[in-house]
Scaffold this motif. Structure first.
Motif, PDB file in Angstrom:
ATOM      1  N   ARG B 125       0.819  -1.211   0.000  1.00  0.00           N
ATOM      2  CA  ARG B 125       0.000   0.000   0.000  1.00  0.00           C
ATOM      3  C   ARG B 125       0.855   1.264   0.000  1.00  0.00           C
ATOM      4  NH1 ARG B 125      -5.243   1.336   2.569  1.00  0.00           N
ATOM      5  NH2 ARG B 125      -4.697   3.140   3.798  1.00  0.00           N
ATOM      6  N   GLY B 126       1.980   1.193   0.678  1.00  0.00           N
ATOM      7  CA  GLY B 126       2.852   2.366   0.785  1.00  0.00           C
ATOM      8  C   GLY B 126       3.341   2.856  -0.569  1.00  0.00           C
ATOM      9  N   GLN B 127       3.433   1.961  -1.552  1.00  0.00           N
ATOM     10  CA  GLN B 127       3.860   2.365  -2.889  1.00  0.00           C
ATOM     11  C   GLN B 127       2.806   3.259  -3.529  1.00  0.00           C
ATOM     12  OE1 GLN B 127       6.847   1.608  -4.559  1.00  0.00           O
ATOM     13  NE2 GLN B 127       7.432   1.089  -2.473  1.00  0.00           N
ATOM     14  N   GLN B 140      -1.366   7.041 -13.273  1.00  0.00           N
ATOM     15  CA  GLN B 140       0.096   7.159 -13.320  1.00  0.00           C
ATOM     16  C   GLN B 140       0.750   6.280 -12.261  1.00  0.00           C
ATOM     17  OE1 GLN B 140       0.231  11.424 -12.857  1.00  0.00           O
ATOM     18  NE2 GLN B 140       0.907  11.740 -14.974  1.00  0.00           N
ATOM     19  N   GLY B 144       2.964   3.438 -13.582  1.00  0.00           N
ATOM     20  CA  GLY B 144       4.371   3.779 -13.429  1.00  0.00           C
ATOM     21  C   GLY B 144       5.034   3.212 -12.185  1.00  0.00           C
ATOM     22  N   VAL B 145       4.245   2.958 -11.143  1.00  0.00           N
ATOM     23  CA  VAL B 145       4.826   2.511  -9.873  1.00  0.00           C
ATOM     24  C   VAL B 145       4.429   1.069  -9.559  1.00  0.00           C
ATOM     25  CG1 VAL B 145       4.835   2.895  -7.371  1.00  0.00           C
ATOM     26  CG2 VAL B 145       4.916   4.854  -8.933  1.00  0.00           C
ATOM     27  N   PRO B 148       4.913  -2.066 -12.770  1.00  0.00           N
ATOM     28  CA  PRO B 148       6.251  -2.638 -12.987  1.00  0.00           C
ATOM     29  C   PRO B 148       6.646  -3.622 -11.885  1.00  0.00           C
ATOM     30  CG  PRO B 148       6.298  -0.261 -13.321  1.00  0.00           C
ATOM     31  CD  PRO B 148       4.939  -0.588 -12.779  1.00  0.00           C
ATOM     32  N   GLN B 149       6.259  -3.295 -10.647  1.00  0.00           N
ATOM     33  CA  GLN B 149       6.585  -4.211  -9.550  1.00  0.00           C
ATOM     34  C   GLN B 149       5.715  -5.464  -9.614  1.00  0.00           C
ATOM     35  OE1 GLN B 149       7.096  -2.240  -5.638  1.00  0.00           O
ATOM     36  NE2 GLN B 149       6.774  -0.335  -6.734  1.00  0.00           N
ATOM     37  N   ARG B 152       7.050  -7.883 -12.246  1.00  0.00           N
ATOM     38  CA  ARG B 152       8.216  -8.655 -11.802  1.00  0.00           C
ATOM     39  C   ARG B 152       7.800  -9.860 -10.997  1.00  0.00           C
ATOM     40  NH1 ARG B 152      13.234  -4.713 -10.410  1.00  0.00           N
ATOM     41  NH2 ARG B 152      13.183  -3.652 -12.416  1.00  0.00           N
TER      42      ARG B 152
END
Ligand SMILES: Nc1ncnc2c1ncn2[C@@H]1O[C@H](COP(=O)(O)OP(=O)(O)OP(=O)(O)O)[C@@H](O)[C@H]1O
Ligand SMILES: [Mg+2]
Lengths: 249, 196
Positions: B125-127, B140, B144-145, B148-149, B152
């Motif tokens: 959640r912090g992301q 965005q 963008g955040v 991508p994670q 992976r």
């Protein structure tokens, strides 16, 4: 004649419910420009929630929040533009792990402010320089110590040139020997005239840098005053109990 | 003929092999084509669905979860048959290849959506909060955040996604058989079942 400047943060009558849980029960918080307000209180008293209501990461159930003249709760407000003026630093850093330090700092500069990559990188490097980490620009968060990571997080926020900075326990997740480097950056920010609201238990820092200490308990501000007044001569029993408890260790 | 000769004649008959190997080769090419097209369509649509699910629009998400669960639960061959014999009643007559491609893409879409979605929800959640607090919009921050994670985390499970298996891809030839045995221009599974 002294003309009081209007407060840069004006939160009035803030209530927050999480379902049946009444977490904030009518909090008023006014912060003047260039002021450093320190917020303390027991776990669960609502400090983080209050901070998060200021940039609307949390939607207050009632009350009003005006920051730098912008009504944060008005539906017509462009919240993304407004948040650009309010930097936030988290206990757990929340750096983007898939980007370098510089990538973390430049993302919003490019996407929100609309800077070109070159402009953003110049500003990002300047921000990293301010926190003493220009030489770590190419490192990923995993390659940084906790203290460095938190300083990168501060750089990410200040690169956007915010009018107010919110800190939620910025040093609580750090090893004791790394706390000092983060506090030094915060002190430098303070000296540059940044308006800051800091939730923390670093009493030494509060004594040295805070203009005002606010003690919260159970969703309310119990008392507030200068650091000296709150730490040496608290008026309320709950404040006294809390201060003596945290000073014991 | 000795037993051994009969065995060779049954399983390694050069004349039969010579006659059919072009067909087998052709089948292999079809299978590979199909697999590539299914992977492209299934993964892309699964990703799009997972991103739409992140918008948190309740009624849409309920529908999405229902559809995804259906395609994950039904045997792929059943979906192939439903498309091949069902769509013509809507005046759409997909070929055997297209029916199989569509069915297997839907199945992979369903599995891929679940995998992408679990990746998205696994990002702390912090992301989100870091992104939003710097003024990034929802989209965005998602693209963008968070994505991508999430990607992976999802690439390892995706490579072992349970579909499409060669067994189901072989449904293409079986569809062709069904079509040949059905009356022209009328697809009905009952046409292949002798009526009493
Ligand atoms: N998203 C949420 N959903 C439900 N309850 C929440 C949520 N966020 C906070 N709370 C509850 O609200 C109360 C106040 O939480 P908050 O995090 O503001 O306290 P705090 O003063 O910052 O405490 P700490 O010192 O432990 O960080 C707690 O009881 C917490 O469990
Ligand atoms: Mg907290």
């Amino acid at each position: 004649m002294i003309v009081e400047a209007p407060p840069i943060v004006e939160a009035l009558g803030i209530h927050k419910h999480f379902g049946a849980l009444h977490v904030l029960k009518g909090v008023d918080l006014l912060v003047a420009e260039r002021e450093l307000v320190f917020v303390i209180g027991p776990s669960g008293s609502g400090k983080s929630t209050l901070l998060r209501c200021l940039n609307r990461l949390e939607q207050p159930s009632a009350g009003s929040v005006v920051v730098d003249g912008i009504d944060m709760l008005d539906r017509r407000t462009d919240i993304n533009r407004a948040r650009q003026r309010i930097g936030m630093v988290f206990q757990s850093f929340n750096l983007y792990p898939h980007m370098t330090a510089l990538g973390n700092v430049t993302l919003a500069l490019r996407k929100v402010v609309g800077k070109s990559r070159d402009e953003a990188e110049a500003l990002g490097l300047a921000a990293l320089d301010r926190v003493g980490l220009r030489d770590r620009a190419g490192h990923t968060p995993g390659q940084l110590s906790g203290g460095q990571a938190q300083r990168v997080a501060i750089a990410r926020a200040i690169a956007l040139e915010p009018r107010v900075m919110l800190f939620d326990e910025p040093t609580s997740a750090l090893d004791p020997e790394l706390v000092g480097s983060v506090l030094a950056v915060m002190r430098e920010l303070r000296e540059s005239g940044m308006t800051m609201v800091v939730v923390s238990h670093e009493m030494g820092f509060a004594r040295a840098a805070a203009d005002r200490v606010v003690f919260m308990d159970d969703g309310l501000i119990v008392e507030q005053g200068s650091p000296g007044a709150i730490f040496e001569a608290p008026q309320h029993d709950r404040t006294r109990a809390f201060i003596s408890q945290i000073q014991r260790h | 003929m000795t037993g051994w000769e009969r065995f060779l004649d049954t399983f390694f008959n050069a004349r039969v092999m010579a006659k059919y190997w072009p067909d087998i080769l052709y089948g292999m090419v079809v299978t590979i084509e199909l697999a590539v097209l299914v992977v492209i369509a299934g993964i892309t649509s699964g990703l799009v669905l997972a991103l739409l699910r992140a918008l948190g629009f309740r009624p849409f998400n309920w529908l999405l979860i229902f559809v995804v669960d259906v395609f994950r639960a039904l045997p792929p061959l059943v979906i192939i048959v439903l498309i091949y014999f069902g769509l013509p009643s809507l005046d759409i007559t997909p070929s055997g290849f297209v029916s199989t491609w569509l069915a297997l893409s839907l199945v992979l879409m369903a599995f891929a959506e679940e995998i992408f979605w679990s990746g998205i929800t696994a990002v702390p959640r912090g992301q989100w909060e870091a992104g939003r607090s710097t003024g990034l919009s929802f989209a965005q921050t998602l693209l963008g955040v968070v994505l991508p994670q999430a990607l992976r985390m999802t690439i390892p499970p995706l490579t072992s996604a349970p579909s499409p298996s060669p067994r189901e891809r072989h449904s293409v030839p079986s569809l062709r058989c069904l079509r040949f045995s059905a009356r022209p221009h009328r697809r009905s599974p009952t046409a292949t079942i002798p009526r009493r």
